[in-house]
Motif scaffolding. Structure first.
Motif, PDB file in Angstrom:
ATOM      1  N   PRO A  44      25.372 -29.401  32.509  1.00 31.93           N
ATOM      2  CA  PRO A  44      24.316 -28.389  32.459  1.00 31.93           C
ATOM      3  C   PRO A  44      23.313 -28.728  31.372  1.00 31.93           C
ATOM      4  CG  PRO A  44      26.318 -27.565  31.453  1.00 31.93           C
ATOM      5  CD  PRO A  44      26.652 -28.914  31.997  1.00 31.93           C
ATOM      6  N   SER A  45      22.203 -28.018  31.373  1.00 33.20           N
ATOM      7  CA  SER A  45      21.196 -28.336  30.357  1.00 33.20           C
ATOM      8  C   SER A  45      21.720 -27.934  28.988  1.00 33.20           C
ATOM      9  CB  SER A  45      19.878 -27.636  30.672  1.00 33.20           C
ATOM     10  OG  SER A  45      20.036 -26.259  30.597  1.00 33.20           O
ATOM     11  N   GLY A  46      21.415 -28.736  27.999  1.00 30.98           N
ATOM     12  CA  GLY A  46      21.932 -28.496  26.650  1.00 30.98           C
ATOM     13  C   GLY A  46      23.323 -29.049  26.453  1.00 30.98           C
ATOM     14  N   SER A  47      23.858 -29.779  27.446  1.00 27.88           N
ATOM     15  CA  SER A  47      25.217 -30.296  27.324  1.00 27.88           C
ATOM     16  C   SER A  47      25.278 -31.552  26.458  1.00 27.88           C
ATOM     17  CB  SER A  47      25.777 -30.610  28.705  1.00 27.88           C
ATOM     18  OG  SER A  47      24.955 -31.600  29.314  1.00 27.88           O
ATOM     19  N   GLY A  48      24.125 -32.193  26.272  1.00 31.72           N
ATOM     20  CA  GLY A  48      24.103 -33.427  25.488  1.00 31.72           C
ATOM     21  C   GLY A  48      23.944 -34.663  26.346  1.00 31.72           C
ATOM     22  N   LYS A  49      23.746 -34.461  27.674  1.00 29.65           N
ATOM     23  CA  LYS A  49      23.663 -35.645  28.533  1.00 29.65           C
ATOM     24  C   LYS A  49      22.403 -36.475  28.269  1.00 29.65           C
ATOM     25  CE  LYS A  49      21.838 -33.211  32.650  1.00 29.65           C
ATOM     26  NZ  LYS A  49      21.417 -31.953  31.990  1.00 29.65           N
ATOM     27  N   SER A  50      21.285 -35.792  27.960  1.00 24.54           N
ATOM     28  CA  SER A  50      20.075 -36.551  27.653  1.00 24.54           C
ATOM     29  C   SER A  50      20.202 -37.278  26.313  1.00 24.54           C
ATOM     30  CB  SER A  50      18.862 -35.630  27.631  1.00 24.54           C
ATOM     31  OG  SER A  50      18.494 -35.288  28.940  1.00 24.54           O
ATOM     32  N   THR A  51      20.847 -36.611  25.351  1.00 27.19           N
ATOM     33  CA  THR A  51      21.078 -37.269  24.062  1.00 27.19           C
ATOM     34  C   THR A  51      21.928 -38.522  24.257  1.00 27.19           C
ATOM     35  OG1 THR A  51      20.992 -35.132  22.944  1.00 27.19           O
ATOM     36  CG2 THR A  51      21.987 -36.944  21.729  1.00 27.19           C
ATOM     37  N   ARG A 215      31.426 -41.070  37.862  1.00 26.36           N
ATOM     38  CA  ARG A 215      30.806 -39.797  37.582  1.00 26.36           C
ATOM     39  C   ARG A 215      31.371 -39.253  36.279  1.00 26.36           C
ATOM     40  NH1 ARG A 215      32.362 -34.940  39.823  1.00 26.36           N
ATOM     41  NH2 ARG A 215      30.736 -33.421  40.301  1.00 26.36           N
ATOM     42  N   LEU A 216      30.474 -39.111  35.283  1.00 27.71           N
ATOM     43  CA  LEU A 216      30.882 -38.543  33.991  1.00 27.71           C
ATOM     44  C   LEU A 216      30.352 -37.121  33.908  1.00 27.71           C
ATOM     45  CD1 LEU A 216      29.826 -41.390  31.517  1.00 27.71           C
ATOM     46  CD2 LEU A 216      32.160 -40.848  32.227  1.00 27.71           C
ATOM     47  N   VAL A 217      31.160 -36.210  33.405  1.00 25.64           N
ATOM     48  CA  VAL A 217      30.644 -34.858  33.191  1.00 25.64           C
ATOM     49  C   VAL A 217      30.666 -34.578  31.694  1.00 25.64           C
ATOM     50  CG1 VAL A 217      30.894 -32.403  33.680  1.00 25.64           C
ATOM     51  CG2 VAL A 217      31.419 -34.104  35.448  1.00 25.64           C
ATOM     52  N   VAL A 218      29.526 -34.141  31.190  1.00 29.03           N
ATOM     53  CA  VAL A 218      29.385 -33.843  29.768  1.00 29.03           C
ATOM     54  C   VAL A 218      29.194 -32.345  29.618  1.00 29.03           C
ATOM     55  CG1 VAL A 218      28.012 -34.278  27.688  1.00 29.03           C
ATOM     56  CG2 VAL A 218      28.296 -36.084  29.391  1.00 29.03           C
ATOM     57  N   ARG A 219      29.906 -31.770  28.646  1.00 28.96           N
ATOM     58  CA  ARG A 219      29.735 -30.352  28.374  1.00 28.96           C
ATOM     59  C   ARG A 219      29.902 -30.146  26.875  1.00 28.96           C
ATOM     60  NH1 ARG A 219      30.172 -25.704  31.728  1.00 28.96           N
ATOM     61  NH2 ARG A 219      30.771 -27.047  33.448  1.00 28.96           N
ATOM     62  N   ASP A 220      28.993 -29.434  26.268  1.00 32.78           N
ATOM     63  CA  ASP A 220      29.056 -29.130  24.831  1.00 32.78           C
ATOM     64  C   ASP A 220      29.269 -30.380  23.975  1.00 32.78           C
ATOM     65  OD1 ASP A 220      28.715 -26.462  25.435  1.00 32.78           O
ATOM     66  OD2 ASP A 220      30.884 -26.172  25.689  1.00 32.78           O
ATOM     67  N   GLY A 221      28.616 -31.452  24.368  1.00 35.03           N
ATOM     68  CA  GLY A 221      28.654 -32.649  23.528  1.00 35.03           C
ATOM     69  C   GLY A 221      29.867 -33.539  23.746  1.00 35.03           C
ATOM     70  N   ARG A 222      30.741 -33.169  24.699  1.00 35.03           N
ATOM     71  CA  ARG A 222      31.923 -34.005  24.937  1.00 35.03           C
ATOM     72  C   ARG A 222      31.958 -34.440  26.394  1.00 35.03           C
ATOM     73  NH1 ARG A 222      35.446 -32.595  20.523  1.00 35.03           N
ATOM     74  NH2 ARG A 222      34.732 -30.623  19.645  1.00 35.03           N
ATOM     75  N   VAL A 223      32.555 -35.617  26.642  1.00 35.45           N
ATOM     76  CA  VAL A 223      32.766 -36.067  28.012  1.00 35.45           C
ATOM     77  C   VAL A 223      34.038 -35.378  28.497  1.00 35.45           C
ATOM     78  CG1 VAL A 223      33.216 -38.029  29.519  1.00 35.45           C
ATOM     79  CG2 VAL A 223      31.661 -38.272  27.569  1.00 35.45           C
ATOM     80  N   ILE A 224      33.914 -34.488  29.483  1.00 36.14           N
ATOM     81  CA  ILE A 224      35.112 -33.744  29.894  1.00 36.14           C
ATOM     82  C   ILE A 224      35.744 -34.302  31.158  1.00 36.14           C
ATOM     83  CG2 ILE A 224      34.448 -31.586  28.741  1.00 36.14           C
ATOM     84  CD1 ILE A 224      33.622 -30.590  31.587  1.00 36.14           C
ATOM     85  N   SER A 225      35.013 -35.140  31.913  1.00 36.01           N
ATOM     86  CA  SER A 225      35.696 -35.811  33.023  1.00 36.01           C
ATOM     87  C   SER A 225      35.024 -37.148  33.307  1.00 36.01           C
ATOM     88  CB  SER A 225      35.705 -34.929  34.264  1.00 36.01           C
ATOM     89  OG  SER A 225      34.451 -34.971  34.899  1.00 36.01           O
TER      90      SER A 225
END
Lengths: 246, 408
Positions: A44-51, A215-225
């Motif tokens: 989601p937006s703000g998850s840190g994926k762009s960073t 497929r990587l999923v990022v949430r709250d600055g961490r890679v969760i899957s």
């Protein structure tokens, strides 16, 4: 998986200071990407994926941790060294296309070669080849304003591949495009990937992530899957789509 | 450097996209450089005119005037005190070795008449040396001779203005004009000198032998001399001649060491230097004004470059993101600023040369432009681009690409 990874992140953290608050954009991210992969980063937006993408593309630097690209530590490079690395090894595709306005497609595509000091005639040939590869023969002298969104993004992809990068980083490359054009763009990225270029795509659309092999999923600055999957074939999907009203 | 080959056309392209703004920005430099060229060129031109005018007064000239008297604290002008005498002149001729010529000069303003024409003019009494000292040439006829001078012959020479006023296009030679009450044969017409630096018509005069003048115009006074002109051997000898003349006169007038001079020796070179200095000061002041407007032009360029950098933040972000080095971006914006101001400089030089040419035509002075000044003006305009373009260019180069790409 054998051989050296193209990208090797170890315990990468990125924090921003915005006024009094500290934002933890990336927390302890460890990740390897092998040459030839097509990776989708979701979240989601703000998850840190762009960073994460900016760190991978050396547009941003980790606050702590290690980033090895092709075995070389790049987390601590100077500004000039990072610029040189971006020029020689990376290609960028952005959501808003980020073409230079009032400058024709050919000149936009030539830009990385200008900064790489490639001589004029060779520059022209390579830029023409890149435009041909994204299917824009005959549009070389159109300015961005004279091109559709899909065409602009293809110019951007041509610009990303013209300096023969090892890694193409795409940040929401389909964010401003309709479904059909989005699949066309993914088809292009897939064909570049088949040609040997590693591709990392940031997207929040699950449909788009289907075309990646990982497929990587990022949430709250961490890679969760982190899942490997069978990628959909964009070319085949495009055939199946109903044709545009002519 | 291959980088420049691609950056200069890039700069021209960026400036062409904003033609109106680019030309308005350059206007400051155009005006500054133009004004600089015009002031320098017209300064040189008017100085040349001044020098030519001063040269018409005579070369290496010293003018000796009688001293002023002081009574009750009020000082009279020259001539109010002890007058010069013919004996002084003879002493000077004998005693000033640095002099080539010496001549007595007396003058009066009177009417000159022939037939039904008359003209009020200044009549000079002097010796043939006068013509050499004051660099007079002949338009026609001859100067009067030493014999005529000594014997007090009734001969005279007319200045161009007097000749025209009395004779029109006719030939004055051999004609007898009446000067005051004395009939006098015209033996020559002097060449034209034009206006003096004070705007006086130098050709409005009649010259006759000093002895004739003193015995016929004045009441037989052959002792006193109005003023004495001395021409030094060379420009370097002028001050030597001056000190010699002062020594001779102090001795002749029996002045003790404590007494002040009762005469004045005026050095025309000093006068010329003073006038040139005044002209230089004026030119210098105008040049400063031009320099200030050039400075303002530079600030205008900096202003517009800052606006341009802000406007093109995203473009700068793109360039930095795809791998342009800081130096390349810096160079790009610096070259844009230099192209702006150098183009302004070129237009300014063209306008300045045109303006100088027009001014020289209007004021009848020579069109003088030294290539050194033109080159300097061009260099200055490029320098302004570098100085005032540097800060905006550095601002562009130092941007963070991520922030720049997000800039709306």
């Amino acid at each position: 998986m054998s051989g050296e990874p193209l990208i090797d992140l170890k315990a990468v953290t990125r924090t921003y200071l915005t006024g009094a608050a500290t934002v933890h954009a990336l927390i302890n991210v460890t990740l390897t990407i092998a040459p030839g992969e097509l990776v989708a980063i979701m979240g989601p937006s703000g998850s840190g994926k762009s960073t994460l993408l900016n760190v991978l593309g050396c547009l941003d630097q980790p606050t702590s941790g290690s980033y090895r690209f092709e075995g070389r530590e790049v987390a601590t490079l100077t500004r000039a060294e990072r610029a040189a690395l971006r020029l020689s090894a990376f290609g960028f595709v952005f959501q808003g296309f980020q073409l230079i306005a009032r400058t024709d497609a050919l000149d936009n595509v030539e830009l990385p070669l200008v900064y790489a000091d490639v001589p004029g005639p060779e520059r022209r040939t390579r830029a023409m080849d890149a435009l041909a590869r994204v299917g824009l023969v005959g549009r070389e002298h159109h300015t961005p304003a004279q091109l559709s969104g899909g065409q602009q993004q293809r110019v951007a992809i041509a610009r990303a591949l013209v300096n023969r990068p090892r890694l193409i980083l795409a940040d929401e490359p389909t964010g401003a495009l309709d479904t059909r054009t989005s699949i066309e763009v993914l088809g292009l990225l897939q064909s570049l990937n088949h040609g040997g270029i590693t591709v990392v795509v940031v997207t929040h659309e699950p449909d788009i992530a289907l075309y990646a092999s990982r497929r990587l999923v990022v949430r709250d600055g961490r890679v969760i899957s982190d899942d490997r999957q069978r990628a959909h074939d964009a070319a085949a999907d495009l055939q199946a789509l109903p044709q545009k009203a002519a | 450097m291959s980088a420049l080959g691609s950056i200069v056309p890039l700069a021209f392209g960026a400036l062409r996209r904003n033609r109106m703004r680019s030309s308005l920005t350059s206007l400051g430099v155009i005006i500054g450089v133009g004004a600089l060229i015009v002031t320098v060129s017209s300064g040189e031109g008017s100085k040349a005119v001044l020098q030519a005018q001063l040269a018409t007064l005579g070369t290496n000239l010293l003018i000796i005037l009688p001293g002023s008297s002081t009574s009750g604290g009020a000082r009279g002008g020259p001539g109010s005190g002890k007058p010069l005498t013919h004996a002084d002149l003879l002493d000077l001729v004998a005693g000033v070795s640095a002099a080539r010529y010496s001549a007595p000069v007396d003058r009066t303003t009177t009417q000159v008449v022939i037939d039904n024409q008359n003209w009020l003019t200044t009549v000079y009494g002097s010796t043939p040396e006068f013509f050499a000292i004051r660099d007079w040439t002949l338009a026609r006829g001859r100067f009067f001779t030493s014999g005529e001078a000594d014997s007090g012959a009734k001969v005279c020479l007319l200045g161009q203005t007097v000749a025209t006023q009395l004779f029109g296009n006719g030939d004055p030679l051999g004609q007898v004009v009446r000067v005051k009450i004395m009939p006098c044969e015209v033996v020559g017409v002097l060449g034209g000198k034009g206006q003096s630096s004070q705007g006086q018509d130098q050709d409005d005069l009649v010259v006759m032998p000093w002895v004739t003048f003193k015995s016929r115009m004045m009441s037989q006074d052959r002792v006193h001399v109005g003023s004495i002109l001395i021409s030094a051997l060379s420009p370097d000898e002028v001050s030597h001649a001056q000190s010699q003349a002062m020594g001779v006169l102090r001795q002749a007038h029996r002045l003790s060491d404590k007494e002040l001079d009762d005469f004045t020796v005026r050095n025309l070179a000093d006068l010329a230097a003073t006038q040139e200095q005044a002209a230089d000061t004026q030119t210098g002041m105008l040049r400063n004004v031009a320099a200030v407007s050039l400075l303002v032009g530079g600030i205008g360029i900096m202003n517009i470059m800052l606006v341009s950098v802000t406007e093109r933040t995203r473009e700068i972000g793109i360039r930095l993101a795809i791998g342009a080095s800081e130096n390349r971006v810096l160079l790009q914006f610096l070259v844009e600023a230099i192209v702006l101001s150098a183009a302004g400089g070129l237009v300014g030089i063209a306008l300045g040369l045109g303006g100088s040419l027009a001014l020289s035509a209007i004021n009848h002075w020579p069109f003088i432009v030294s290539p050194g000044w033109v080159l300097m003006a061009f260099g200055l305009s490029m320098g302004i681009g570098v100085v005032f373009g540097f800060y905006p260019a550095r601002k562009a180069a130092r941007m963070n690409p991520i922030d720049a790409l997000r800039f709306e």
